[in-house]
Design a protein around this motif. Structure first.
Motif, PDB file in Angstrom:
ATOM      1  N   ILE A 286       0.804  -1.226   0.000  1.00 54.27           N
ATOM      2  CA  ILE A 286       0.000   0.000   0.000  1.00 54.27           C
ATOM      3  C   ILE A 286       0.843   1.285   0.000  1.00 54.27           C
ATOM      4  O   ILE A 286       0.546   2.233  -0.718  1.00 54.27           O
ATOM      5  CB  ILE A 286      -0.992  -0.044   1.174  1.00 54.27           C
ATOM      6  CG1 ILE A 286      -2.092  -1.059   0.820  1.00 54.27           C
ATOM      7  CG2 ILE A 286      -1.617   1.326   1.453  1.00 54.27           C
ATOM      8  CD1 ILE A 286      -2.995  -1.428   1.922  1.00 54.27           C
ATOM      9  N   MET A 304      -6.330   2.969   2.897  1.00 57.60           N
ATOM     10  CA  MET A 304      -6.294   1.901   1.904  1.00 57.60           C
ATOM     11  C   MET A 304      -7.319   2.143   0.795  1.00 57.60           C
ATOM     12  O   MET A 304      -7.035   1.962  -0.388  1.00 57.60           O
ATOM     13  CB  MET A 304      -6.584   0.566   2.568  1.00 57.60           C
ATOM     14  CG  MET A 304      -6.622  -0.580   1.608  1.00 57.60           C
ATOM     15  SD  MET A 304      -7.187  -2.090   2.391  1.00 57.60           S
ATOM     16  CE  MET A 304      -8.926  -2.023   2.046  1.00 57.60           C
ATOM     17  N   LEU A 308      -5.674   2.704  -3.100  1.00 58.08           N
ATOM     18  CA  LEU A 308      -5.598   1.616  -4.066  1.00 58.08           C
ATOM     19  C   LEU A 308      -6.265   1.888  -5.416  1.00 58.08           C
ATOM     20  O   LEU A 308      -5.680   1.590  -6.456  1.00 58.08           O
ATOM     21  CB  LEU A 308      -6.135   0.327  -3.436  1.00 58.08           C
ATOM     22  CG  LEU A 308      -5.187  -0.194  -2.365  1.00 58.08           C
ATOM     23  CD1 LEU A 308      -5.762  -1.425  -1.699  1.00 58.08           C
ATOM     24  CD2 LEU A 308      -3.830  -0.528  -2.964  1.00 58.08           C
ATOM     25  N   GLY A 322      -8.230  -4.928  -9.540  1.00 60.38           N
ATOM     26  CA  GLY A 322      -8.904  -4.218  -8.453  1.00 60.38           C
ATOM     27  C   GLY A 322     -10.056  -5.037  -7.902  1.00 60.38           C
ATOM     28  O   GLY A 322     -10.227  -5.173  -6.692  1.00 60.38           O
TER      29      GLY A 322
END
Ligand code: PFF
Length: 467
Positions: A286, A304, A308, A322
């Motif tokens: 991350i 997060m 992302l 994803g």
């Protein structure tokens, strides 16, 4: 084969099932969502290294203490502690450790499902994107970066959606817990945990080849002693407990379904290694994105979820990766939320002699009510500060207050009491018989539980709260 010791009580069907369920409880949003957020808010390296120290010196010995009390007691956490106390000729009042834990697990369940709801939302977003734009290119093709960055604030601003997603995630958790140990909780662990690990490894290896690790590694592992304040230490110990499901009856409850043949010492080592490995790898996945995208490391609970999607936009096959990523987090979150729900459910069904689905429903309704307050604390109730009178929680909204109180008060206090109980009160022969350790390892564990853990924890707690 049902491998429990006592007659009609359900148990794990094998040692592997127990390990998968316990690793499933430990590995969850705490690793992927909470660990990077806490590390970022508490200055990076100093926090991370102190966290590793806490896992080894405090988390691991407490983990073994909890599962062994559960296995000896073969009951809900409060009743298991009472049974160990009774078999040791001590007061049954020690059962308070289990009762406090059950209450704290219930509190955590209520806000954990709010974050679980965010995961569901992102699964929907990526699935929709994959459907619209197909496999080629990154995610969200043709959409401005500001659109992507607006996803999380957009979700936070929509109270109805937040509540709906929260209740959706809670309902899924309810479904599996109501089915019982072998056909519900164990099923989730045995099928979803291996899938989680496959996806997790694939995505981290992919990230290692495409991302820039340098800055993240130095951020996470450069130890700056001056940053190690009392508050940072308390945050690190709280994170270690949260991540290992300790201090709140979670592992005691699962230990109660373990068979006599399971070596609890070894099992605890496996659980702690898997959990810490996943947290560190999640940090390494991350933070490169956070830095590359120019996001702030101290963004808090949204870290997060905000970082992302930005990375997936630039990745080849971004929508698919994803989608897989959030599905993987969903699996990890579900195997943890079932353990959070199981602790109060096991207690409710035993105490009031209720059928399992009824006990689960009672816990679910309570968690739904509290969960709504947490879900609304990102917008509609953002100014509500329930713990304004406690300095370290003065700024916390309802969600942050529940998270802070459970990780920074209930968990360390529960762990201190567990250490005193296992190290000093319980009959040493009973404990030795359960712990699965020999020789030097046994001596080290005993010294840690009797002296090091309670003292270090009490000092950290005092410094963190009043320092
Ligand atoms: N360990 C879980 C995680 O890291 O997401 C959270 C958790 C589960 C905490 C069960 C406590 C618990 F009893």
């Amino acid at each position: 084969m049902v491998a429990t010791t006592s007659g009609s009580r359900e148990g794990w069907s094998s040692r592997t099932a127990f390990i998968l369920a316990a690793v499933g409880s430990a590995v969850g949003l705490g690793n992927m969502w909470r660990f990077p957020a806490e590390a970022g808010e508490n200055g990076g390296g100093a926090f991370v290294l102190f966290y590793i120290f806490c896992v080894l010196l405090i988390g691991l010995p407490v983990l073994l203490s909890e599962v062994l009390v559960g296995r000896h007691g073969q009951a809900s956490a409060p009743e298991s502690v009472r049974r160990v106390a009774a078999d040791s000729g001590a007061s049954k009042g020690w059962g308070i450790i289990g009762s406090m834990g059950v209450f704290a697990a219930f509190l955590i369940l209520s806000f954990y499902c709010v974050v679980g709801g965010w995961v569901l939302y992102y699964i929907g977003v990526f699935a929709g994107d994959l459907f619209q734009t197909g496999l080629t290119g990154g995610a969200f093709e043709g959409r401005a970066a500001s659109d992507i960055e607006g996803l999380l604030p957009g979700l936070f601003g929509n109270g109805g959606l937040m509540v709906g997603l929260n209740l959706g995630f809670l309902a899924l958790t309810f479904f599996f817990v109501a089915r019982g140990i072998s056909s519900g909780i164990e099923w989730v662990a045995v099928y979803l945990m291996p899938l989680f690990f496959v996806l997790f490894l694939a995505i981290t290896i992919y990230g290692a080849f495409t991302g820039n690790f340098g800055e993240a590694v130095s951020y996470l592992f450069t130890f700056d002693f001056s940053k190690l304040t009392g508050e940072v230490m308390l945050a690190a110990v709280g994170q270690a407990f949260f991540s290992l499901s300790l201090g709140v009856a979670g592992m005691m409850t699962y230990g109660a379904y373990a068979s006599r043949e399971t070596n609890l010492g070894k099992t605890s080592g496996i659980i702690a290694s898997a959990d810490t490995g996943v947290a560190l790898l999640a940090g390494l996945a991350i933070f490169p994105i956070v830095f590359a995208a120019g996001l702030s490391a101290s963004a808090g609970p949204g870290l997060m979820f905000a970082s992302l999607p930005v990375a997936f936009q630039q990745m080849p096959f971004g929508s698919l990766i994803g989608l897989l990523f959030f599905i993987m987090i969903f699996f990890a979150a579900l195997t943890s939320s079932v353990s959070l729900m199981e602790a109060p459910t096991a207690y409710t069904l035993e105490k009031f002699k209720l059928p399992r689905p009824v006990a689960t429903a009672i816990v679910g309704v309570g968690a739904a009510v509290l969960g709504v307050l947490s879900a609304l604390s990102f917008n509609e109730m953002a100014d509500f500060r329930p713990l304004a009178f406690i300095p370290i929680f003065a700024e916390a909204n309802f969600f942050d207050a529940l998270d802070g109180v459970t990780a920074k008060l209930f968990m360390p206090i529960g762990a201190i009491l567990t250490c005193i109980f296992v190290g000093w009160i319980a009959d040493a022969r009973l404990i030795d018989d359960e712990n699965g350790l020999d020789g030097a390892l046994h001596q080290i564990w005993r010294a840690l539980v009797r002296f090091v853990c309670p003292i270090v924890l009490a000092v950290i707690l005092a410094f963190g709260l009043f320092g």
